[in-house]
Motif scaffolding. Structure first.
Motif, PDB file in Angstrom:
ATOM      1  N   HIS A  81       0.863  -1.188   0.000  1.00 28.76           N
ATOM      2  CA  HIS A  81       0.000   0.000   0.000  1.00 28.76           C
ATOM      3  C   HIS A  81       0.893   1.228   0.000  1.00 28.76           C
ATOM      4  CE1 HIS A  81       1.092   0.597   4.205  1.00 28.76           C
ATOM      5  NE2 HIS A  81       0.769  -0.658   4.439  1.00 28.76           N
ATOM      6  N   GLY A  82       0.288   2.382  -0.262  1.00 28.73           N
ATOM      7  CA  GLY A  82       1.035   3.628  -0.207  1.00 28.73           C
ATOM      8  C   GLY A  82       0.848   4.316   1.129  1.00 28.73           C
ATOM      9  N   MET A  83       0.838   5.639   1.103  1.00 29.66           N
ATOM     10  CA  MET A  83       0.742   6.400   2.352  1.00 29.66           C
ATOM     11  C   MET A  83       0.372   7.846   2.034  1.00 29.66           C
ATOM     12  SD  MET A  83       3.532   6.590   5.405  1.00 29.66           S
ATOM     13  CE  MET A  83       3.302   4.851   5.779  1.00 29.66           C
ATOM     14  N   THR A  84      -0.464   8.420   2.856  1.00 30.20           N
ATOM     15  CA  THR A  84      -0.851   9.816   2.653  1.00 30.20           C
ATOM     16  C   THR A  84       0.286  10.746   3.061  1.00 30.20           C
ATOM     17  OG1 THR A  84      -1.772   9.948   4.884  1.00 30.20           O
ATOM     18  CG2 THR A  84      -3.276   9.279   3.123  1.00 30.20           C
ATOM     19  N   ASP A  85       0.151  12.002   2.685  1.00 30.70           N
ATOM     20  CA  ASP A  85       1.182  12.989   3.033  1.00 30.70           C
ATOM     21  C   ASP A  85       1.339  13.135   4.542  1.00 30.70           C
ATOM     22  OD1 ASP A  85       1.750  13.517   0.395  1.00 30.70           O
ATOM     23  OD2 ASP A  85       0.431  15.264   0.261  1.00 30.70           O
ATOM     24  N   TRP A  86       0.290  12.788   5.281  1.00 36.26           N
ATOM     25  CA  TRP A  86       0.348  12.954   6.740  1.00 36.26           C
ATOM     26  C   TRP A  86       0.709  11.653   7.454  1.00 36.26           C
ATOM     27  CZ3 TRP A  86      -3.586  14.091   3.460  1.00 36.26           C
ATOM     28  CH2 TRP A  86      -4.667  13.191   3.389  1.00 36.26           C
ATOM     29  N   GLY A  87       1.163  10.646   6.692  1.00 33.94           N
ATOM     30  CA  GLY A  87       1.733   9.460   7.320  1.00 33.94           C
ATOM     31  C   GLY A  87       0.746   8.411   7.758  1.00 33.94           C
ATOM     32  N   SER A  88      -0.350   8.210   6.998  1.00 33.57           N
ATOM     33  CA  SER A  88      -1.328   7.196   7.383  1.00 33.57           C
ATOM     34  C   SER A  88      -1.775   6.440   6.136  1.00 33.57           C
ATOM     35  CB  SER A  88      -2.529   7.857   8.061  1.00 33.57           C
ATOM     36  OG  SER A  88      -3.167   8.738   7.159  1.00 33.57           O
ATOM     37  N   HIS A  89      -2.481   5.335   6.358  1.00 32.23           N
ATOM     38  CA  HIS A  89      -3.049   4.571   5.254  1.00 32.23           C
ATOM     39  C   HIS A  89      -4.233   3.779   5.776  1.00 32.23           C
ATOM     40  CE1 HIS A  89      -1.059   0.929   6.862  1.00 32.23           C
ATOM     41  NE2 HIS A  89      -0.002   1.700   7.040  1.00 32.23           N
ATOM     42  N   GLY A  90      -5.047   3.279   4.867  1.00 34.81           N
ATOM     43  CA  GLY A  90      -6.243   2.540   5.250  1.00 34.81           C
ATOM     44  C   GLY A  90      -7.436   2.907   4.388  1.00 34.81           C
ATOM     45  N   ALA A  91      -7.434   4.140   3.867  1.00 37.83           N
ATOM     46  CA  ALA A  91      -8.554   4.612   3.049  1.00 37.83           C
ATOM     47  C   ALA A  91      -8.190   4.522   1.562  1.00 37.83           C
ATOM     48  CB  ALA A  91      -8.930   6.028   3.463  1.00 37.83           C
ATOM     49  N   GLY A  92      -8.868   5.306   0.712  1.00 35.31           N
ATOM     50  CA  GLY A  92      -8.735   5.130  -0.722  1.00 35.31           C
ATOM     51  C   GLY A  92      -8.130   6.299  -1.470  1.00 35.31           C
ATOM     52  N   HIS A  93      -7.348   7.145  -0.801  1.00 41.95           N
ATOM     53  CA  HIS A  93      -6.690   8.249  -1.486  1.00 41.95           C
ATOM     54  C   HIS A  93      -5.663   7.687  -2.475  1.00 41.95           C
ATOM     55  CE1 HIS A  93      -4.146  11.851  -2.056  1.00 41.95           C
ATOM     56  NE2 HIS A  93      -5.233  12.518  -1.757  1.00 41.95           N
ATOM     57  N   PRO A  94      -5.504   8.316  -3.651  1.00 42.67           N
ATOM     58  CA  PRO A  94      -4.524   7.803  -4.629  1.00 42.67           C
ATOM     59  C   PRO A  94      -3.129   7.590  -4.048  1.00 42.67           C
ATOM     60  CG  PRO A  94      -5.881   9.486  -5.653  1.00 42.67           C
ATOM     61  CD  PRO A  94      -6.275   9.451  -4.203  1.00 42.67           C
ATOM     62  N   SER A  95      -2.723   8.421  -3.110  1.00 47.20           N
ATOM     63  CA  SER A  95      -1.397   8.229  -2.508  1.00 47.20           C
ATOM     64  C   SER A  95      -1.319   6.915  -1.736  1.00 47.20           C
ATOM     65  CB  SER A  95      -1.073   9.395  -1.568  1.00 47.20           C
ATOM     66  OG  SER A  95      -2.014   9.464  -0.510  1.00 47.20           O
ATOM     67  N   GLU A  96      -2.478   6.343  -1.379  1.00 44.77           N
ATOM     68  CA  GLU A  96      -2.530   5.061  -0.669  1.00 44.77           C
ATOM     69  C   GLU A  96      -2.729   3.877  -1.612  1.00 44.77           C
ATOM     70  OE1 GLU A  96      -4.996   5.617   3.211  1.00 44.77           O
ATOM     71  OE2 GLU A  96      -5.644   7.173   1.826  1.00 44.77           O
ATOM     72  N   THR A  97      -3.413   4.098  -2.728  1.00 50.55           N
ATOM     73  CA  THR A  97      -3.782   2.981  -3.620  1.00 50.55           C
ATOM     74  C   THR A  97      -2.844   2.816  -4.811  1.00 50.55           C
ATOM     75  OG1 THR A  97      -5.295   4.398  -4.874  1.00 50.55           O
ATOM     76  CG2 THR A  97      -6.221   3.185  -3.007  1.00 50.55           C
ATOM     77  N   LEU A  98      -1.973   3.785  -5.084  1.00 52.88           N
ATOM     78  CA  LEU A  98      -1.036   3.674  -6.207  1.00 52.88           C
ATOM     79  C   LEU A  98       0.331   3.253  -5.670  1.00 52.88           C
ATOM     80  CD1 LEU A  98      -1.947   6.868  -8.283  1.00 52.88           C
ATOM     81  CD2 LEU A  98      -2.914   4.566  -8.423  1.00 52.88           C
ATOM     82  N   THR A  99       0.732   2.041  -6.012  1.00 55.92           N
ATOM     83  CA  THR A  99       2.016   1.513  -5.544  1.00 55.92           C
ATOM     84  C   THR A  99       2.877   1.131  -6.742  1.00 55.92           C
ATOM     85  OG1 THR A  99       1.090  -0.727  -5.383  1.00 55.92           O
ATOM     86  CG2 THR A  99       1.010   0.638  -3.399  1.00 55.92           C
ATOM     87  N   PRO A 100       4.203   1.121  -6.572  1.00 52.56           N
ATOM     88  CA  PRO A 100       5.087   0.826  -7.705  1.00 52.56           C
ATOM     89  C   PRO A 100       5.146  -0.674  -8.010  1.00 52.56           C
ATOM     90  CG  PRO A 100       6.381   1.199  -5.724  1.00 52.56           C
ATOM     91  CD  PRO A 100       4.947   1.467  -5.350  1.00 52.56           C
ATOM     92  N   LEU A 101       5.442  -0.998  -9.246  1.00 49.55           N
ATOM     93  CA  LEU A 101       5.686  -2.378  -9.670  1.00 49.55           C
ATOM     94  C   LEU A 101       6.816  -2.366 -10.691  1.00 49.55           C
ATOM     95  CD1 LEU A 101       5.052  -5.397  -9.779  1.00 49.55           C
ATOM     96  CD2 LEU A 101       3.333  -4.891 -11.528  1.00 49.55           C
ATOM     97  N   ILE A 102       7.914  -3.034 -10.371  1.00 55.44           N
ATOM     98  CA  ILE A 102       9.060  -3.151 -11.275  1.00 55.44           C
ATOM     99  C   ILE A 102       9.448  -4.619 -11.349  1.00 55.44           C
ATOM    100  CG2 ILE A 102      11.440  -2.454 -11.744  1.00 55.44           C
ATOM    101  CD1 ILE A 102      10.955   0.036 -10.034  1.00 55.44           C
ATOM    102  N   GLY A 103       9.572  -5.152 -12.545  1.00 53.41           N
ATOM    103  CA  GLY A 103       9.987  -6.536 -12.736  1.00 53.41           C
ATOM    104  C   GLY A 103      11.166  -6.617 -13.681  1.00 53.41           C
ATOM    105  N   TRP A 104      12.075  -7.544 -13.412  1.00 53.35           N
ATOM    106  CA  TRP A 104      13.211  -7.753 -14.307  1.00 53.35           C
ATOM    107  C   TRP A 104      13.764  -9.161 -14.084  1.00 53.35           C
ATOM    108  CZ3 TRP A 104      13.475  -5.227  -9.708  1.00 53.35           C
ATOM    109  CH2 TRP A 104      14.524  -5.501  -8.841  1.00 53.35           C
TER     110      TRP A 104
END
Length: 933
Positions: A265-288
């Motif tokens: 999961h991601g994290m809001t600007d104020w250091g929390s997570h659990g809800a559906g803000h884009p900063s919480e739901t958009l996570t990186p994915l890198i494969g190689w």
């Protein structure tokens, strides 16, 4: 009906209503009995390394610094020269357990996991770890064990650091990640000299899982835009680079290792997570690595967001996936069966393999999801009467056979593109069918619950009319008709039970479907009261009826809207400020009216303030502490100067002790946050004072006398000392203003009694909560009492949403509990957060208890009106529950219903707590007195 029996019955009924939402919307999606499916062709990789950087936001990893350099230069080079990249879209709730389950098991966690803190397995589920030959994992004790316990056999190995290492107040949280990297290096160093281990790590179908919690911990403690968070990303990047080089050296650059980096999961600007803000739901994915596509250059690509330009990645193809899609990707790369309950769709663009392999993998994916559909359909068919069963028309048995036959034919003809297209269609239909059968019983369960709701509310209204008004005549029931009615409803109950039995329905279905039977029996049994009420209602002037209906509807809608828009509370409080002027109360109570109006307007400011996303402002907490000390000093001085004989000396001692506690709390908050800011940790003495204050907060008020002013002041001082310790900013001022408004409310309601004669107006100075009022002095209900009850419900809602909302409950700021502990412990942290939320509720409830005494009403009568108002709100939210739209919309709508139902149950318990705090007294130096109301 006896009040105790009524409360027990009410609690049971509302617990059933609350549980119903979980059986209707939150049932487990898992089914069992499927056949494992695997791709028949040899996989491209022998092993896979999964890096999960807990709490890592996509933008935090991909964005460039002001000088154009990357926070993670190694991973940036992977994107540009070696692998594929994109965004993994998570679902709500954005918490660690649901995120990891989606990544590793391929399905989205059901909410029943909440009951076990998202640590233990509430149900057994399959995962790529379970399907692997061997899995070794390193990291947090909160995540790793759940996949080991769910695995069959003994092939999933976990290496966890101690839970106390997860310290938000630690000087350097990156040690959580360096611990993982160091132990992985030591593990492979040991493997060189241990032949048994060496042969195991060289097997096929091996998974190495590195859970990196440091970024999440630093994000909570310092916020994602902090230097600590960004430095942790660099540390992770360096650590991943070292692990990759070490593994390539260990395996002799055999080209059979695949690597995936992502986040739960991601994290809001104020250091929390659990809800559906884009900063919480958009996570990186890198494969190689083995089997993963190389970078794909593009001239243009379109996404709704504008991240590509910001990240300077517009020339490298971005491949977005749903979080559950990563599990089938892992399974395909190392050639293990797809997790049995996975609903993920294999992201083919990430694969660097032949068209044949892609087609076979997609076919396997489709069959694996179709297997779940078939099991789900069979289960539902077996538990439903044949004439009532309605199959999913879009994917009949014939349609399944035709699609599978056609897909196999295309495989033989090497028409791989057609195979992929056909399998995607089959997956889409199977997922739609899974949802159809998963929600098959939703309609009739919903009707049953609504019938119970309406019946219960109707019964409470009839009970109010019967026992607390003079609207109906006293009549006795006809015994013959009562017996006949009883047999009739019993027969209906037996018939419903029989229909459920032959369909082998779950036992909770019996509860939901049979509950309306006794409830409506109780309603119909009061037929004579209904007969008396109908002519009275018809005789009521039409204009007044419409007026009451409009005002009542508007009041309920304001309460409902406040769950969506906190500013609605501001509108309501401004309207409340004008109440004395509309009713002309100001003419006889000018001083209380001015206090009431001013405090209403002050409280109206709080719902307009930001909920989350604010930086801690300890100076406001200090200001709140000093204001409480100033006001309490002035109050005690006034009491002493008035020479009030009802102020015992013991009360002054208790109040002075509580004021000392307020001063200590103010000091501890400042000292703790200063210490953590300088990375010196939580001082032990501060922790001791905090826990001692919390423990004494409910005991101290019971030491003061039960006279009106002294007891309420004692409750406020005691609870405020704890609230200060749990505050980080302006919210510390909220209960102070709320308490002042509650005192003004009590005085205003005393003045409002003029409508019933001055003889009823009590002297507040001599009012004793513990005094047992003669039942003959209780008056009957008036229309004004509906307003009193509405005020109470409104203030309870304001107490909850005044400084918070749904998002702030789901994703709270750990800084609020730093005075008590900094080591991660979800149960203690959650308990402290709940108590912080409850404190304003208690203040309002104690004020309402005082109003019931001053207006000479039995607590039962006003409580019943409150119950009706809150039940109407709950029914309103039941109809607003969504099972479509974004996951945030669905989760929020269900949260609203659960919240208002819990609130209804909570009011029943809160009433008891308020009576305890106001009426009971402990005398440690003498014989304890027992009082009752």
């Amino acid at each position: 009906m006896n009040m105790l029996i009524f409360i027990i019955a009410g609690l049971l009924v509302h617990c059933v209503f609350l549980a119903s939402i979980f059986d209707i919307y939150f049932t487990s999606p898992l089914v069992h009995g499927m056949t494992p499916q695997r791709t028949p062709l040899p996989p491209p990789a022998k092993r896979l390394v999964l890096f999960v950087a807990d709490g890592l936001r996509a933008d935090a990893l991909y964005e460039l610094e002001d000088n154009g350099t990357s926070q993670a230069p190694f991973l940036r080079s992977i994107i540009e020269y070696k692998g594929s990249w994109g965004i993994s879209h998570t679902r709500v709730p954005t918490e660690s357990r649901p995120g990891h389950v989606a990544l590793i098991a391929g399905f989205y966690e059901d909410v029943s996991a909440v009951a076990k803190g998202w640590k233990e397995n509430p149900v057994e589920f399959d995962s790529v770890f379970n399907e692997s030959k061997y899995t070794w994992s390193w990291g947090s004790p909160d995540i790793l064990p759940m996949f080991a316990k769910g695995a069959s056999g003994d092939h999933v190995y976990t290496y966890c650091y101690k839970a106390e290492n997860e310290d938000f107040g630690a000087e350097d949280a990156t040690k959580l990640d360096t611990w993982v990297f160091d132990h992985v290096k030591n593990f492979f160093q040991a493997a060189r000299s241990n032949q048994t281990l060496f042969s195991k790590v060289n097997e096929e179908k091996v998974v190495l899982f590195l859970h990196l919690l440091g970024i999440d911990t630093n994000g909570h403690a310092h916020r994602p835009n902090s230097r600590e968070y960004k430095n942790n990303i660099r540390k992770v990047d360096e650590g991943i680079k070292e692990i990759v080089l070490m593994l390539e050296d260990f395996y002799g650059n055999d080209g059979k290792t695949a690597f995936i980096l992502t986040s739960d999961h991601g994290m809001t600007d104020w250091g929390s997570h659990g809800a559906g803000h884009p900063s919480e739901t958009l996570t990186p994915l890198i494969g190689w690595g083995a089997g993963v596509n190389y970078p794909q250059k593009v001239t243009s690509q379109f996404f709704k967001d504008e991240f590509l330009k910001v990240w300077k990645l517009e020339n490298w193809k971005r491949l977005d996936v749903n979080q559950a899609d990563i599990a089938p990707l892992i399974a395909s790369l190392i050639g293990v069966p797809f997790p049995l309950n996975s609903v993920g769709v294999l992201p083919l663009d990430y694969l660097n393999s032949s068209a044949h392999f892609k087609a076979e993998s997609m076919f396997t994916n489709a069959v694996q999801i179709l297997e779940q559909f078939k099991v789900k359909m069979t289960q539902k068919k077996e538990t439903t009467l044949s004439f009532l069963f309605t199959p999913f028309q879009l994917l009949s048995d014939t349609e399944q056979i035709n699609i599978l036959r056609k897909a196999r034919s295309y495989l033989h003809q090497e028409k791989y593109h057609e195979v992929v297209s056909l399998c995607k269609t089959l997956i889409s239909l199977a997922l739609e069918g899974l949802s159809y059968y998963h929600t098959y019983d939703r309609l009739f369960l919903g009707i049953s619950v609504v019938m119970g709701f309406v019946g219960w509310t109707s019964y409470v209204i009839l009970l109010i009319v019967k026992t607390h008004t003079n609207l109906t005549k006293s009549t006795q029931d006809n015994k013959a008709s009562t017996v006949l009615l009883l047999y009739g409803f019993a027969a209906i109950g037996v018939l419903i039970a029989f229909l459920l039995l032959i369909q082998t329905c779950p036992w909770m279905y019996y509860v939901y479907c049979l509950l309306p039977v006794p409830v409506w029996y109780a309603v119909v049994k009061e037929f004579r009261i209904i007969q008396d009420l109908v002519p009275l209602l018809l005789a009521f002037p039409l204009g007044q009826s419409i007026g009451f209906l409009v005002i009542g509807t508007l009041g309920i809608e304001i309460l409902v809207f406040s769950f969506f828009y906190r500013s609605t509370l501001t509108v309501g409080l401004i309207a409340f400020a004008g109440w004395p002027f509309i009713t002309r109360l100001w003419a006889q109570a000018k001083a209380p009216t001015m206090s009431w109006t001013l405090l209403c307007l002050l409280l109206a400011v709080f719902p307009l303030m930001p909920v989350v996303g604010r930086e801690p402002n300890i100076s406001l907490v200090t200001m709140a502490g000093l204001l409480i000390l100033l006001i309490s000093s002035f109050s005690l001085t006034s009491l002493c100067k008035s020479k009030n004989k009802y102020v015992p000396k013991k009360d002054l001692t208790v109040h002075l002790f509580q004021m000392l506690s307020i001063a200590l709390s103010t000091y501890v908050v400042n000292s703790t946050h200063s210490s953590l800011h300088h990375k010196k940790g939580l001082p032990l003495i501060n922790q001791i004072i905090s826990w001692t204050t919390l423990a004494s907060s409910l005991l101290a008020p019971l030491l003061s006398s039960t006279f009106f002013f002294q007891r309420l002041l004692s409750i406020i001082l005691s609870l405020m000392s704890t609230y200060l310790l749990l505050s980080t900013g302006y919210e510390a001022l909220f209960p102070l203003v709320l308490s002042g408004l509650m005192f003004a409310w009590i005085y205003m309601e005393k003045e409002a009694l003029q409508h019933y004669g001055d003889s009823l107006k009590p002297k507040l100075a001599v009012l004793d909560f513990s005094y047992t009022i003669d039942i003959t002095h209780f008056r009957q209900l008036h229309l004004d009492d509906i307003r009193r009850s509405f005020f109470f419900v409104f203030f309870i809602v304001t107490a909850f949403f005044g400084t918070g909302n749904i998002a702030s409950v789901n994703s709270f700021d750990p800084a609020s509990i730093y005075c008590f502990l900094t080591v991660f412990n979800p149960f203690i942290m959650g308990g402290l957060l709940v108590w912080k939320i409850v404190i304003p509720f208690v203040l309002v409830s104690c004020a309402f208890e005082a109003i019931q005494v001053t207006t000479q009403l039995s607590s039962k009568s006003l409580f019943l009106i409150v119950l009706v108002i809150s039940d109407i709100m709950a029914l309103h939210f039941f109809f607003l529950v969504k099972d479509y739209g974004s996951w945030l919309d669905i989760g929020t709508s269900i949260s609203h219903y659960v919240l208002v139902m819990a609130f209804t149950i909570f009011i029943m318990l809160l009433s008891g707590l308020a009576q305890l705090l106001t009426t009971k007294r402990i005398e440690p130096w003498g014989r304890a007195k027992r009082h009752s109301m």
